[in-house]
Write an enzyme that holds these catalytic residues in place. Structure first.
Site, short mmCIF file in Angstrom:
data_model
loop_
_atom_site.label_atom_id
_atom_site.label_comp_id
_atom_site.label_asym_id
_atom_site.label_seq_id
_atom_site.Cartn_x
_atom_site.Cartn_y
_atom_site.Cartn_z
N THR A 1 8.77 13.08 46.02
CA THR A 1 7.50 13.31 46.69
C THR A 1 6.43 12.37 46.16
O THR A 1 5.70 11.73 46.92
CB THR A 1 7.05 14.77 46.49
OG1 THR A 1 8.08 15.63 46.97
CG2 THR A 1 5.77 15.06 47.24
N LYS B 1 9.51 16.70 33.73
CA LYS B 1 10.81 17.26 33.34
C LYS B 1 11.64 16.20 32.64
O LYS B 1 11.66 15.05 33.04
CB LYS B 1 11.54 17.81 34.56
CG LYS B 1 10.89 19.05 35.11
CD LYS B 1 11.76 19.74 36.11
CE LYS B 1 11.10 21.04 36.57
NZ LYS B 1 11.95 21.74 37.54
N ASP C 1 9.42 15.97 38.92
CA ASP C 1 10.74 16.61 38.90
C ASP C 1 11.74 15.57 39.38
O ASP C 1 12.24 14.77 38.59
CB ASP C 1 10.72 17.85 39.79
CG ASP C 1 11.98 18.69 39.68
OD1 ASP C 1 12.99 18.21 39.13
OD2 ASP C 1 11.98 19.83 40.16
N ASP D 1 3.37 27.17 41.80
CA ASP D 1 3.85 28.38 42.46
C ASP D 1 5.36 28.39 42.62
O ASP D 1 6.04 27.38 42.44
CB ASP D 1 3.21 28.51 43.84
CG ASP D 1 3.79 27.51 44.82
OD1 ASP D 1 4.31 27.94 45.87
OD2 ASP D 1 3.73 26.30 44.58
N GLY E 1 10.83 13.21 41.53
CA GLY E 1 10.02 12.01 41.73
C GLY E 1 9.94 11.57 43.18
O GLY E 1 9.19 10.67 43.51
N GLU F 1 -1.14 15.31 39.63
CA GLU F 1 0.00 16.06 40.15
C GLU F 1 0.43 17.10 39.11
O GLU F 1 0.19 16.91 37.91
CB GLU F 1 1.14 15.10 40.48
CG GLU F 1 2.43 15.71 40.93
CD GLU F 1 2.36 16.50 42.22
OE1 GLU F 1 1.61 17.50 42.25
OE2 GLU F 1 3.06 16.16 43.17
N ASP F 2 1.07 18.17 39.58
CA ASP F 2 1.52 19.20 38.65
C ASP F 2 2.68 18.73 37.78
O ASP F 2 2.67 18.92 36.58
CB ASP F 2 1.87 20.50 39.38
CG ASP F 2 3.01 20.36 40.38
OD1 ASP F 2 3.38 19.22 40.74
OD2 ASP F 2 3.52 21.40 40.84
#
Length: 155
Positions: free
Chosen positions: A72, A96, A68, A124, A70, A64-65
Site C-alpha cells: 500500500t 514489522k 507490513d 484497527d 509495503g 503511516e501507522d
C-alpha cells in the site's frame, strides 16, 4: 500527509511534538488501504481528501501507522512522486520485522515489532479497537478465527 484512518492518532501526536519545536505543520489526509478485515487484498486503493496537485513543490512527510507488506505504501509513494513534491519522506509508527513484499523504507521509524497483528492507538481490526490507548498484539486461536468468520469478521 496522514494516511487515514490508522495513522491519525500518530499524526496528531507527531504534529504536537513538531509544533512544540517551532515547526509549523499542515496535515492533509489520504486514504490508502489494501486490507479487508485481517486479510490483505493486495490491491491498494488511494483516495485523496484534498486537491493533491497542491503537493507540487512542497516538502511532504507521509505519516503511516506501519510498514507490513509495503504494498500500500509503495503504491501511494509512486502516486505522490508523480505530483513532484520538493521532498518526499515516510514516518511510520511501527515497522514489522520481516521482509516486505515491496521494497519500501521509512526515514523515521517509531518502533520495530515482530510480525504480529496489532491494534490500538488508532490502528484497527476491521474498524474496531482504534480507541485503545496502547498498541496490543492480537493472537487468535483457531476456534476464534472460526467465530470471526461466522460473524462476518466482526466478532
Amino acid at each position: 500527509l496522514c494516511v487515514l484512518y490508522s495513522a491519525a492518532v500518530f499524526a496528531e501526536h507527531l504534529q504536537e511534538q513538531l509544533l512544540r519545536r517551532g515547526v509549523n505543520v499542515k496535515i492533509e489526509n489520504v486514504k490508502a488501504s489494501s486490507y479487508e478485515g485481517m486479510e490483505s487484498t493486495g490491491k491498494p486503493e488511494i483516495t485523496f481528501h484534498f486537491n493533491e496537485k497542491e503537493l507540487a513543490g512542497k516538502r511532504v512527510l507521509v505519516v503511516e501507522d506501519m510498514i507490513d507488506t509495503g504494498i500500500t505504501l509503495d503504491a501511494l509513494m509512486q502516486v505522490l512522486q508523480e505530483l513532484e513534491p520538493s521532498s518526499l519522506h515516510i514516518a511510520v509508527l511501527l515497522k514489522k520485522i520481516k521482509e516486505a513484499v515491496a521494497q519500501i523504507s521509512a526515514k523515521y521509524v517509531g518502533f520495530e515489532i515482530p510480525d504480529l497483528w496489532v491494534h490500538g492507538f488508532g490502528i484497527d481490526t476491521d474498524g474496531f479497537f482504534r480507541d485503545l490507548l496502547d498498541i496490543m498484539a492480537v493472537i487468535l486461536r483457531h476456534e476464534d478465527r472460526e467465530k470471526l468468520n461466522v460473524y462476518g469478521g466482526q466478532g
